[in-house]
Write a protein that holds these residues in place. Structure first.
Motif, PDB file in Angstrom:
ATOM      1  N   UNK A  44     -12.404   7.719   9.156  1.00 40.71           N
ATOM      2  CA  UNK A  44     -11.125   7.523   8.456  1.00 40.71           C
ATOM      3  C   UNK A  44      -9.955   7.882   9.365  1.00 40.71           C
ATOM      4  N   UNK A  45     -10.106   8.957  10.124  1.00 44.03           N
ATOM      5  CA  UNK A  45      -9.024   9.385  11.018  1.00 44.03           C
ATOM      6  C   UNK A  45      -8.776   8.351  12.117  1.00 44.03           C
ATOM      7  N   UNK A  46      -9.852   7.830  12.691  1.00 41.14           N
ATOM      8  CA  UNK A  46      -9.711   6.839  13.764  1.00 41.14           C
ATOM      9  C   UNK A  46      -9.027   5.574  13.241  1.00 41.14           C
ATOM     10  N   UNK A  47      -9.409   5.126  12.056  1.00 41.38           N
ATOM     11  CA  UNK A  47      -8.771   3.945  11.487  1.00 41.38           C
ATOM     12  C   UNK A  47      -7.306   4.203  11.137  1.00 41.38           C
ATOM     13  N   UNK A  48      -6.985   5.416  10.739  1.00 44.03           N
ATOM     14  CA  UNK A  48      -5.615   5.717  10.336  1.00 44.03           C
ATOM     15  C   UNK A  48      -4.665   5.757  11.532  1.00 44.03           C
ATOM     16  N   UNK A  49      -5.127   6.316  12.650  1.00 45.28           N
ATOM     17  CA  UNK A  49      -4.253   6.446  13.821  1.00 45.28           C
ATOM     18  C   UNK A  49      -4.306   5.219  14.721  1.00 45.28           C
ATOM     19  N   UNK A  50      -5.191   4.263  14.435  1.00 42.33           N
ATOM     20  CA  UNK A  50      -5.298   3.073  15.266  1.00 42.33           C
ATOM     21  C   UNK A  50      -4.259   2.043  14.818  1.00 42.33           C
ATOM     22  N   UNK A  51      -3.277   1.708  15.670  1.00 33.54           N
ATOM     23  CA  UNK A  51      -2.246   0.738  15.250  1.00 33.54           C
ATOM     24  C   UNK A  51      -2.781  -0.685  15.147  1.00 33.54           C
ATOM     25  N   UNK A  52      -3.891  -0.980  15.761  1.00 33.73           N
ATOM     26  CA  UNK A  52      -4.452  -2.329  15.725  1.00 33.73           C
ATOM     27  C   UNK A  52      -5.373  -2.568  14.522  1.00 33.73           C
ATOM     28  N   UNK A  53      -5.627  -1.535  13.746  1.00 29.17           N
ATOM     29  CA  UNK A  53      -6.482  -1.692  12.563  1.00 29.17           C
ATOM     30  C   UNK A  53      -5.672  -2.386  11.474  1.00 29.17           C
ATOM     31  N   UNK A  54      -6.158  -3.550  11.020  1.00 26.23           N
ATOM     32  CA  UNK A  54      -5.412  -4.377  10.075  1.00 26.23           C
ATOM     33  C   UNK A  54      -5.818  -4.128   8.621  1.00 26.23           C
ATOM     34  N   UNK A  55      -6.864  -3.360   8.386  1.00 24.19           N
ATOM     35  CA  UNK A  55      -7.294  -3.124   7.015  1.00 24.19           C
ATOM     36  C   UNK A  55      -6.483  -2.021   6.353  1.00 24.19           C
ATOM     37  N   UNK A  56      -6.890  -1.689   5.134  1.00 23.32           N
ATOM     38  CA  UNK A  56      -6.213  -0.628   4.390  1.00 23.32           C
ATOM     39  C   UNK A  56      -6.571   0.731   4.994  1.00 23.32           C
ATOM     40  N   UNK A  57      -5.555   1.530   5.211  1.00 22.56           N
ATOM     41  CA  UNK A  57      -5.753   2.857   5.789  1.00 22.56           C
ATOM     42  C   UNK A  57      -5.937   3.875   4.660  1.00 22.56           C
ATOM     43  N   UNK A  58      -7.001   4.657   4.762  1.00 24.31           N
ATOM     44  CA  UNK A  58      -7.371   5.588   3.713  1.00 24.31           C
ATOM     45  C   UNK A  58      -7.089   7.025   4.136  1.00 24.31           C
ATOM     46  N   UNK A  59      -7.148   7.905   3.131  1.00 31.32           N
ATOM     47  CA  UNK A  59      -7.008   9.341   3.324  1.00 31.32           C
ATOM     48  C   UNK A  59      -8.360  10.017   3.050  1.00 31.32           C
ATOM     49  N   UNK A  60      -8.429  11.286   3.446  1.00 33.09           N
ATOM     50  CA  UNK A  60      -9.658  12.055   3.181  1.00 33.09           C
ATOM     51  C   UNK A  60      -9.747  12.383   1.699  1.00 33.09           C
ATOM     52  N   UNK A  61     -10.901  12.064   1.093  1.00 27.70           N
ATOM     53  CA  UNK A  61     -11.084  12.303  -0.326  1.00 27.70           C
ATOM     54  C   UNK A  61     -11.569  13.716  -0.621  1.00 27.70           C
ATOM     55  N   UNK A  62     -11.540  14.059  -1.897  1.00 25.29           N
ATOM     56  CA  UNK A  62     -11.948  15.404  -2.323  1.00 25.29           C
ATOM     57  C   UNK A  62     -13.438  15.643  -2.099  1.00 25.29           C
ATOM     58  N   UNK A  63     -14.246  14.587  -2.140  1.00 28.77           N
ATOM     59  CA  UNK A  63     -15.691  14.755  -1.972  1.00 28.77           C
ATOM     60  C   UNK A  63     -16.033  15.293  -0.586  1.00 28.77           C
ATOM     61  N   UNK A  64     -15.248  14.949   0.414  1.00 28.32           N
ATOM     62  CA  UNK A  64     -15.527  15.436   1.766  1.00 28.32           C
ATOM     63  C   UNK A  64     -15.341  16.949   1.855  1.00 28.32           C
ATOM     64  N   UNK A  65     -14.304  17.473   1.248  1.00 28.95           N
ATOM     65  CA  UNK A  65     -14.067  18.911   1.288  1.00 28.95           C
ATOM     66  C   UNK A  65     -15.124  19.667   0.473  1.00 28.95           C
ATOM     67  N   UNK A  66     -15.523  19.084  -0.666  1.00 34.81           N
ATOM     68  CA  UNK A  66     -16.604  19.709  -1.438  1.00 34.81           C
ATOM     69  C   UNK A  66     -17.901  19.701  -0.641  1.00 34.81           C
ATOM     70  N   UNK A  67     -18.183  18.585   0.037  1.00 37.74           N
ATOM     71  CA  UNK A  67     -19.393  18.499   0.852  1.00 37.74           C
ATOM     72  C   UNK A  67     -19.379  19.460   2.025  1.00 37.74           C
TER      73      UNK A  67
END
Length: 250
Positions: free
Chosen positions: A146-169
């Motif tokens: 998710x981080x790589x896709x968010x900071x990549x300016x060439x990524x054309x898809x929807x940029x996501x954030x870290x969800x709550x499930x990751x922190x619980x995991x």
């Protein structure tokens, strides 16, 4: 007795930590909030998109949520397949770790000897460690993607954030690793005794035992030798006494 009590309470603490960690990891499997994105438009067009290992969901401003599973399993990326496999492995190994730890702990008295129980507890700690590392790799890899896709300016898809499930995991994986490490630390001394405690042929203990068994033989030989010398001295004295008596008679 004091050492056994300390080990027993440490095992209980490690088991409780691993059990809560395993429950947290299991709760992330059906949770859809692994990653999310917000589409902030007007009041009528705002929506939230979130996804997990199994499906993509979309929620509008009215509160209606629509979820759709992935179309084809064969069309999924290797990244998603590996994350699924690691998550299921974390759940399964955590379950077997709970069974082994319950059997091997000192407070349950379900196993056999102390050494056998310690080995079962040691196996449970190793299984919990595997479960924790499987979960940690999954959540960290997902977050890094998710981080790589968010900071990549060439990524054309929807940029996501870290969800709550990751922190619980992450929290559950840390509890599994810490609890498994505690179980291993307090059971490894009984489960895997050092080589110095084992009796081997030609060791110092064996030599001492042999010397102990040789002492009665040496004592017996010395007593026999002493009795032989005494008997020879007595016989010589008797002969001398007989010779003196014969000469005196003549």
């Amino acid at each position: 007795m004091m050492h056994r009590t300390v080990v027993m309470y440490a095992e209980i603490g490690g088991f409780v930590s691993c059990l809560f960690g395993w429950i947290l990891v299991c709760s992330t499997v059906p949770t859809p909030f692994w990653s999310y994105s917000e589409n902030l438009g007007s009041v009528m067009t705002s929506s939230d998109a979130f996804s997990n290992l199994w499906k993509d969901c979309l929620s509008d401003n009215t509160g209606a949520t629509t979820c759709k599973g992935y179309a084809s399993m064969m069309a999924l990326s290797a990244f998603l397949h590996i994350c699924r496999a690691l998550t299921i492995s974390a759940v399964i190994t955590g379950f077997f770790g709970s069974v082994l730890t319950l059997v091997g702990m000192k407070c349950t008295k379900l196993g056999g000897s102390e050494v056998a129980n310690a080995r079962v507890t040691f196996s449970g700690g190793i299984t919990y460690l595997v479960s924790g590392f499987c979960g940690m790799i999954t959540y960290s890899w997902w977050a890094n993607t998710i981080r790589v896709q968010f900071v990549n300016p060439q990524f054309m898809g929807a940029k996501h954030e870290l969800g709550a499930a990751l922190f619980i995991g992450w929290g559950g994986s840390i509890l599994l690793i810490l609890g498994g490490a505690v179980l291993i630390y307090f059971s490894v001394k009984e489960a895997l005794p050092s080589s110095s405690q084992k009796r081997r042929p030609g060791s110092h203990t064996t030599g001492r035992t042999r010397r102990t068994y040789m002492l009665p033989r040496l004592t017996l030989a010395s007593s026999l030798l002493y009795e032989g010398r005494q008997s020879r001295t007595t016989s010589a004295t008797t002969k001398m006494g007989r010779a003196y008596s014969r000469d005196n008679f003549v």
